[in-house]
Enzyme design. Structure first.
Site, PDB file in Angstrom:
ATOM      1  N   CYS A 122       0.818  -1.220   0.000  1.00 47.01           N
ATOM      2  CA  CYS A 122       0.000   0.000   0.000  1.00 47.01           C
ATOM      3  C   CYS A 122       0.851   1.269   0.000  1.00 47.01           C
ATOM      4  O   CYS A 122       0.339   2.366  -0.199  1.00 47.01           O
ATOM      5  CB  CYS A 122      -0.955  -0.012   1.188  1.00 47.01           C
ATOM      6  SG  CYS A 122      -1.917  -1.528   1.288  1.00 47.01           S
ATOM      7  N   HIS A 262      -3.283   6.773   2.242  1.00 47.73           N
ATOM      8  CA  HIS A 262      -3.695   5.484   1.685  1.00 47.73           C
ATOM      9  C   HIS A 262      -5.114   5.199   2.156  1.00 47.73           C
ATOM     10  O   HIS A 262      -5.431   5.376   3.340  1.00 47.73           O
ATOM     11  CB  HIS A 262      -2.730   4.394   2.169  1.00 47.73           C
ATOM     12  CG  HIS A 262      -3.250   3.018   1.963  1.00 47.73           C
ATOM     13  ND1 HIS A 262      -3.789   2.611   0.760  1.00 47.73           N
ATOM     14  CD2 HIS A 262      -3.353   1.954   2.802  1.00 47.73           C
ATOM     15  CE1 HIS A 262      -4.194   1.355   0.875  1.00 47.73           C
ATOM     16  NE2 HIS A 262      -3.938   0.941   2.100  1.00 47.73           N
ATOM     17  N   ASN A 293     -10.355  -0.651  -0.446  1.00 48.97           N
ATOM     18  CA  ASN A 293      -8.906  -0.479  -0.297  1.00 48.97           C
ATOM     19  C   ASN A 293      -8.225  -1.152  -1.494  1.00 48.97           C
ATOM     20  O   ASN A 293      -8.288  -2.366  -1.640  1.00 48.97           O
ATOM     21  CB  ASN A 293      -8.477  -1.121   1.025  1.00 48.97           C
ATOM     22  CG  ASN A 293      -6.980  -1.093   1.270  1.00 48.97           C
ATOM     23  OD1 ASN A 293      -6.185  -0.997   0.333  1.00 48.97           O
ATOM     24  ND2 ASN A 293      -6.585  -1.194   2.530  1.00 48.97           N
TER      25      ASN A 293
HETATM   26  N1  COA Z   1     -18.386  -8.618  10.252  1.00 50.96           N
HETATM   27  C1  COA Z   1     -19.034  -8.597  11.425  1.00 50.96           C
HETATM   28  N2  COA Z   1     -18.430  -8.764  12.614  1.00 50.96           N
HETATM   29  C2  COA Z   1     -17.102  -8.969  12.595  1.00 50.96           C
HETATM   30  C3  COA Z   1     -16.363  -9.021  11.403  1.00 50.96           C
HETATM   31  C4  COA Z   1     -17.050  -8.837  10.197  1.00 50.96           C
HETATM   32  N3  COA Z   1     -16.437  -8.844   9.013  1.00 50.96           N
HETATM   33  N4  COA Z   1     -15.062  -9.228  11.706  1.00 50.96           N
HETATM   34  C5  COA Z   1     -14.985  -9.290  13.040  1.00 50.96           C
HETATM   35  N5  COA Z   1     -16.221  -9.148  13.576  1.00 50.96           N
HETATM   36  C6  COA Z   1     -16.591  -9.133  14.995  1.00 50.96           C
HETATM   37  C7  COA Z   1     -15.701 -10.012  15.832  1.00 50.96           C
HETATM   38  O1  COA Z   1     -16.197 -11.318  15.885  1.00 50.96           O
HETATM   39  C8  COA Z   1     -15.758  -9.331  17.175  1.00 50.96           C
HETATM   40  O2  COA Z   1     -16.960  -9.672  17.803  1.00 50.96           O
HETATM   41  P1  COA Z   1     -17.012  -9.831  19.428  1.00 50.96           P
HETATM   42  O3  COA Z   1     -16.698  -8.460  19.969  1.00 50.96           O
HETATM   43  O4  COA Z   1     -18.422 -10.274  19.672  1.00 50.96           O
HETATM   44  O5  COA Z   1     -15.974 -10.853  19.775  1.00 50.96           O
HETATM   45  C9  COA Z   1     -15.858  -7.834  16.811  1.00 50.96           C
HETATM   46  O6  COA Z   1     -16.392  -7.804  15.468  1.00 50.96           O
HETATM   47  C10 COA Z   1     -14.538  -7.106  16.851  1.00 50.96           C
HETATM   48  O7  COA Z   1     -13.565  -7.881  16.136  1.00 50.96           O
HETATM   49  P2  COA Z   1     -12.169  -7.320  15.782  1.00 50.96           P
HETATM   50  O8  COA Z   1     -11.390  -8.319  14.993  1.00 50.96           O
HETATM   51  O9  COA Z   1     -11.539  -6.770  17.036  1.00 50.96           O
HETATM   52  O10 COA Z   1     -12.609  -6.158  14.815  1.00 50.96           O
HETATM   53  P3  COA Z   1     -11.962  -4.718  14.647  1.00 50.96           P
HETATM   54  O11 COA Z   1     -12.721  -3.722  15.402  1.00 50.96           O
HETATM   55  O12 COA Z   1     -10.477  -4.765  14.799  1.00 50.96           O
HETATM   56  O13 COA Z   1     -12.288  -4.462  13.134  1.00 50.96           O
HETATM   57  C11 COA Z   1     -11.114  -4.437  11.069  1.00 50.96           C
HETATM   58  C12 COA Z   1     -11.732  -5.293  12.152  1.00 50.96           C
HETATM   59  C13 COA Z   1     -10.498  -5.340  10.012  1.00 50.96           C
HETATM   60  C14 COA Z   1     -12.230  -3.560  10.447  1.00 50.96           C
HETATM   61  C15 COA Z   1     -10.074  -3.506  11.715  1.00 50.96           C
HETATM   62  O14 COA Z   1      -9.159  -4.234  12.479  1.00 50.96           O
HETATM   63  C16 COA Z   1      -9.338  -2.704  10.722  1.00 50.96           C
HETATM   64  O15 COA Z   1      -9.906  -1.906   9.997  1.00 50.96           O
HETATM   65  N6  COA Z   1      -7.996  -2.885  10.678  1.00 50.96           N
HETATM   66  C17 COA Z   1      -7.160  -2.185   9.743  1.00 50.96           C
HETATM   67  C18 COA Z   1      -7.334  -2.843   8.474  1.00 50.96           C
HETATM   68  C19 COA Z   1      -6.775  -2.067   7.361  1.00 50.96           C
HETATM   69  O16 COA Z   1      -7.205  -0.975   7.100  1.00 50.96           O
HETATM   70  N7  COA Z   1      -5.833  -2.671   6.699  1.00 50.96           N
HETATM   71  C20 COA Z   1      -5.258  -2.148   5.561  1.00 50.96           C
HETATM   72  C21 COA Z   1      -3.977  -1.549   5.899  1.00 50.96           C
HETATM   73  S1  COA Z   1      -3.079  -1.461   4.472  1.00 50.96           S
END
Ligand code: COA
Length: 337
Positions: A122, A262, A293
């Site tokens: 990225c 990004h 993304n």
């Molecule tokens: N849909 C619905 N629920 C989801 C899910 C999805 N796709 N993925 C995870 N969950 C749930 C989990 O089961 C968890 O539930 P719980 O609280 O009951 O256990 C809750 O959502 C939180 O999970 P978590 O993995 O901690 O999610 P998060 O808040 O970290 O969000 C992302 C996940 C991927 C959106 C987030 O981590 C993110 O945006 N990270 C950066 C990613 C990014 O931009 N990457 C590119 C960089 S180049």
């Protein structure tokens, strides 16, 4: 000792033209939720993404790159024959070799331009712009075409809750060439290989193929990500890098017109903007909402959208901040062509 001729480049470099290619197919959240037991509301709240673009079989890495490049060249008022070097930033050209850049250079009609790919995920486009500006100033090329392109749908596991709703396809291109005034500020870049595993191809190709004694998985090695860790790193460390890029360019947030990070996730963009205390007048790129993304393509796509929507004008200052797998990052201030 015989003296060699010293290379002589232009005093300054700038972006002369921008181009973008967005695949025709718009994919709303409703189309990706079922396989990951998610909802439109959850995706919008956690990522800001409402829809994304998925490429058709005809919309290949090469096809999208050529389309974006033709627009960039036309807007720069240049022909392909005037391009000395083509730099392609991508992680989704699925041949280990050769690079896709020579094929793109050929299809565009360059006269045998130097052409190579770079792999900085990225952050790839900002790495490419930094290299291009240095080439123009250093004398190794007069006009450099920098392309950021991805077909991430080829490497995404659509049953993976952490990535299926995030990644998408597209291409952006910029022509970098000589300029009277500085148009590309100093790059601030770096890497943190200790976090090598945060975003990566799940398996090594050798593990996929295996041996006679130990057969491999035979399954396409998809992209995998530790979302929480990436989120924390990007939200905190990248605001500092953004500030360093402003300092290196000798400007402050008040001098800035556009913030084009990004397009990873809207919450990361908002966290960076808050921590940099960006003033109201700075227009912030939010292309991720409709484009998803697109890794190396996201910054040129987002900048192009601001220009096409009339939110960016020629001469505006834009802060670009690329970050992602590696972990790698690169940021610079550029003047909008
Ligand atoms: N849909 C619905 N629920 C989801 C899910 C999805 N796709 N993925 C995870 N969950 C749930 C989990 O089961 C968890 O539930 P719980 O609280 O009951 O256990 C809750 O959502 C939180 O999970 P978590 O993995 O901690 O999610 P998060 O808040 O970290 O969000 C992302 C996940 C991927 C959106 C987030 O981590 C993110 O945006 N990270 C950066 C990613 C990014 O931009 N990457 C590119 C960089 S180049």
């Amino acid at each position: 000792m015989t003296a060699l001729s010293a290379p002589r480049g232009a005093a300054n470099a700038r972006i002369l033209g921008l181009g973008a290619y967005r695949p025709a197919r718009v994919v709303p959240n409703s189309e990706v939720v079922e396989a990951i037991d998610s909802s439109d509301e959850w995706i919008q709240q956690r990522s800001g993404i409402k829809s994304r673009r998925f490429a058709s079989p005809e919309e290949t890495v090469q096809m999208m790159s050529v389309a974006a490049s033709r627009t960039a060249l036309e807007r720069a008022g240049l022909s392909a024959a005037q391009v000395d070097c083509v730099v392609v930033a991508t992680i989704s050209h699925l041949l280990q070799l050769p690079a896709v850049a020579p094929a793109i250079a050929h299809e565009l009609g360059t006269e045998g331009a130097a052409a190579f790919d770079i792999s900085a995920a990225c952050a790839g486009f900002c790495h490419g712009v930094a290299l291009a500006a240095d080439m123009v100033r250093g004398g190794s090329a007069r006009h450099v075409l920098v392309i950021g392109v991805e077909r991430l749908t080829d490497i995404v596991d659509f049953s993976d809750r952490g990535t299926a709703f995030i990644f998408a396809d597209g291409a952006g291109a910029a022509v970098v060439g000589p300029s009277d005034e500085p148009g590309v500020g100093p790059v601030v870049w770096g890497s943190d290989g200790e976090q090598f595993d945060y975003i990566r191809q799940r398996e090594d190709w050798r593990d996929v193929i295996g041996t006679d004694d130990a057969p491999g998985s035979g399954i396409m090695p998809h992209l995998t990500m530790q979302g929480n860790e990436v989120f924390r790193w990007a939200s905190f460390a990248m605001a500092k890098v953004a500030q360093q890029a402003l300092d290196a360019a000798g400007i402050g947030v008040d001098d800035l017109d556009l913030f084009v990070p990004h397009q990873a996730n809207m919450r990361i963009t908002d966290a960076m903007a808050r921590s940099m205390k960006l003033p109201e007048h700075v227009r912030i790129a939010r292309d991720v909402a409709e484009q998803g993304n697109t890794s190396a393509a996201s910054i040129p796509l987002a900048l192009d959208r601001l220009v096409q929507d009339g939110d960016a004008r020629s001469g505006d200052t834009a802060l670009l901040v690329g970050f992602g797998a590696g972990l790698s990052y690169a940021a610079q201030v550029v003047i909008v062509p």
